[in-house]
Scaffold this motif. Structure first.
Motif, PDB file in Angstrom:
ATOM      1  N   VAL A  76       0.863  -1.172   0.000  1.00 25.19           N
ATOM      2  CA  VAL A  76       0.000   0.000   0.000  1.00 25.19           C
ATOM      3  C   VAL A  76       0.906   1.231   0.000  1.00 25.19           C
ATOM      4  O   VAL A  76       1.767   1.373   0.860  1.00 25.19           O
ATOM      5  CB  VAL A  76      -0.930   0.024   1.230  1.00 25.19           C
ATOM      6  N   VAL A  77       0.688   2.092  -0.992  1.00 24.42           N
ATOM      7  CA  VAL A  77       1.413   3.355  -1.067  1.00 24.42           C
ATOM      8  C   VAL A  77       0.496   4.427  -0.488  1.00 24.42           C
ATOM      9  O   VAL A  77      -0.563   4.705  -1.049  1.00 24.42           O
ATOM     10  CB  VAL A  77       1.810   3.698  -2.514  1.00 24.42           C
ATOM     11  N   PRO A  78       0.887   5.012   0.651  1.00 25.14           N
ATOM     12  CA  PRO A  78       0.033   6.028   1.275  1.00 25.14           C
ATOM     13  C   PRO A  78      -0.049   7.300   0.434  1.00 25.14           C
ATOM     14  O   PRO A  78       0.876   7.633  -0.322  1.00 25.14           O
ATOM     15  CB  PRO A  78       0.735   6.323   2.606  1.00 25.14           C
ATOM     16  N   LYS A  79      -1.163   7.985   0.569  1.00 27.76           N
ATOM     17  CA  LYS A  79      -1.336   9.259  -0.140  1.00 27.76           C
ATOM     18  C   LYS A  79      -0.180  10.200   0.190  1.00 27.76           C
ATOM     19  O   LYS A  79       0.358  10.193   1.289  1.00 27.76           O
ATOM     20  CB  LYS A  79      -2.676   9.885   0.191  1.00 27.76           C
ATOM     21  N   GLY A  80       0.207  10.966  -0.829  1.00 26.90           N
ATOM     22  CA  GLY A  80       1.258  11.949  -0.661  1.00 26.90           C
ATOM     23  C   GLY A  80       2.669  11.421  -0.760  1.00 26.90           C
ATOM     24  O   GLY A  80       3.623  12.198  -0.716  1.00 26.90           O
ATOM     25  N   VAL A  81       2.851  10.103  -0.903  1.00 29.55           N
ATOM     26  CA  VAL A  81       4.195   9.512  -0.967  1.00 29.55           C
ATOM     27  C   VAL A  81       4.606   9.336  -2.426  1.00 29.55           C
ATOM     28  O   VAL A  81       3.938   8.637  -3.190  1.00 29.55           O
ATOM     29  CB  VAL A  81       4.243   8.165  -0.219  1.00 29.55           C
ATOM     30  N   GLU A  82       5.715   9.959  -2.781  1.00 29.20           N
ATOM     31  CA  GLU A  82       6.221   9.846  -4.148  1.00 29.20           C
ATOM     32  C   GLU A  82       6.746   8.421  -4.363  1.00 29.20           C
ATOM     33  O   GLU A  82       7.448   7.865  -3.520  1.00 29.20           O
ATOM     34  CB  GLU A  82       7.319  10.870  -4.377  1.00 29.20           C
ATOM     35  N   HIS A  83       6.392   7.841  -5.506  1.00 34.33           N
ATOM     36  CA  HIS A  83       6.778   6.468  -5.807  1.00 34.33           C
ATOM     37  C   HIS A  83       6.940   6.265  -7.306  1.00 34.33           C
ATOM     38  O   HIS A  83       6.471   7.065  -8.111  1.00 34.33           O
ATOM     39  CB  HIS A  83       5.749   5.478  -5.237  1.00 34.33           C
ATOM     40  N   CYS A  84       7.619   5.167  -7.635  1.00 32.15           N
ATOM     41  CA  CYS A  84       7.853   4.825  -9.042  1.00 32.15           C
ATOM     42  C   CYS A  84       7.885   3.307  -9.173  1.00 32.15           C
ATOM     43  O   CYS A  84       8.878   2.678  -8.798  1.00 32.15           O
ATOM     44  CB  CYS A  84       9.174   5.427  -9.516  1.00 32.15           C
ATOM     45  N   PRO A  85       6.816   2.699  -9.687  1.00 32.33           N
ATOM     46  CA  PRO A  85       6.833   1.256  -9.907  1.00 32.33           C
ATOM     47  C   PRO A  85       7.826   0.879 -11.007  1.00 32.33           C
ATOM     48  O   PRO A  85       7.979   1.597 -11.999  1.00 32.33           O
ATOM     49  CB  PRO A  85       5.405   0.942 -10.361  1.00 32.33           C
ATOM     50  N   ALA A  86       8.486  -0.258 -10.815  1.00 27.70           N
ATOM     51  CA  ALA A  86       9.426  -0.773 -11.805  1.00 27.70           C
ATOM     52  C   ALA A  86       9.411  -2.296 -11.728  1.00 27.70           C
ATOM     53  O   ALA A  86       8.924  -2.868 -10.750  1.00 27.70           O
ATOM     54  CB  ALA A  86      10.833  -0.228 -11.544  1.00 27.70           C
ATOM     55  N   THR A  87       9.958  -2.939 -12.760  1.00 27.21           N
ATOM     56  CA  THR A  87       9.972  -4.397 -12.773  1.00 27.21           C
ATOM     57  C   THR A  87      11.391  -4.928 -12.696  1.00 27.21           C
ATOM     58  O   THR A  87      12.348  -4.242 -13.075  1.00 27.21           O
ATOM     59  CB  THR A  87       9.269  -4.944 -14.029  1.00 27.21           C
ATOM     60  N   LYS A  88      11.506  -6.153 -12.223  1.00 29.35           N
ATOM     61  CA  LYS A  88      12.797  -6.813 -12.084  1.00 29.35           C
ATOM     62  C   LYS A  88      13.296  -7.262 -13.449  1.00 29.35           C
ATOM     63  O   LYS A  88      12.566  -7.930 -14.197  1.00 29.35           O
ATOM     64  CB  LYS A  88      12.658  -8.014 -11.146  1.00 29.35           C
ATOM     65  N   ASP A  89      14.508  -6.897 -13.775  1.00 25.16           N
ATOM     66  CA  ASP A  89      15.147  -7.347 -15.019  1.00 25.16           C
ATOM     67  C   ASP A  89      14.273  -7.141 -16.246  1.00 25.16           C
ATOM     68  O   ASP A  89      14.288  -7.961 -17.167  1.00 25.16           O
ATOM     69  CB  ASP A  89      15.538  -8.829 -14.910  1.00 25.16           C
ATOM     70  N   ASP A  90      13.472  -6.082 -16.242  1.00 18.46           N
ATOM     71  CA  ASP A  90      12.639  -5.724 -17.388  1.00 18.46           C
ATOM     72  C   ASP A  90      11.604  -6.804 -17.731  1.00 18.46           C
ATOM     73  O   ASP A  90      11.156  -6.914 -18.868  1.00 18.46           O
ATOM     74  CB  ASP A  90      13.509  -5.405 -18.602  1.00 18.46           C
ATOM     75  N   GLU A  91      11.217  -7.632 -16.729  1.00 13.07           N
ATOM     76  CA  GLU A  91      10.195  -8.649 -16.977  1.00 13.07           C
ATOM     77  C   GLU A  91       8.810  -8.011 -16.982  1.00 13.07           C
ATOM     78  O   GLU A  91       8.616  -6.925 -16.449  1.00 13.07           O
ATOM     79  CB  GLU A  91      10.247  -9.747 -15.910  1.00 13.07           C
TER      80      GLU A  91
END
Length: 121
Positions: A76-91
């Motif tokens: 869970v990413v709380p409101k107001g928290v900067e984030h960036c989803p990414a994948t492992k080894d470009d999978e």
């Protein structure tokens, strides 16, 4: 009221980083997405987001750390928290998300990956 087969719905998701809505629960939407590589740094000032990894490994990047989220796990990413989803080894990673209907895809950031509508499948 019918059962929703998530595996079948994922077969209808043909574009990465383009979420698809599969259900609405009160003011929340249930979304499926296929992702690969790195997304966009962003935040949602007024909404939390829940990510469940259905397939693959998600790296949820925060400014001070990166959290690894494996198949069958949620974050869970709380409101107001900067984030960036990414994948492992470009999978390719398959995600199920819960978020408010008002949640903007990339918060207040406009990017070529920004989606303004989530088609219902």
């Amino acid at each position: 009221m019918n059962a929703i087969n998530i595996k079948d719905k994922f077969k209808l998701v043909d574009t990465q980083w383009h979420p698809r809505q599969i259900a609405v629960v009160d003011d929340m939407q249930v979304i499926l997405a296929k992702i690969q590589g790195e997304f966009v740094w962003h935040k949602h000032d007024d909404e939390d987001e829940l990510f469940q990894v259905i397939k693959g490994t998600l790296y949820m990047k925060f400014r001070d750390k990166t959290v690894t989220v494996n198949e069958g796990e949620i974050i869970v990413v709380p409101k107001g928290v900067e984030h960036c989803p990414a994948t492992k080894d470009d999978e390719e990673v398959h995600l199920l998300l819960f978020e408010k209907l008002t949640t903007a895809h990339t918060g207040d950031v406009q990017h070529e990956k920004t989606q303004t509508e989530y088609p219902k499948i």
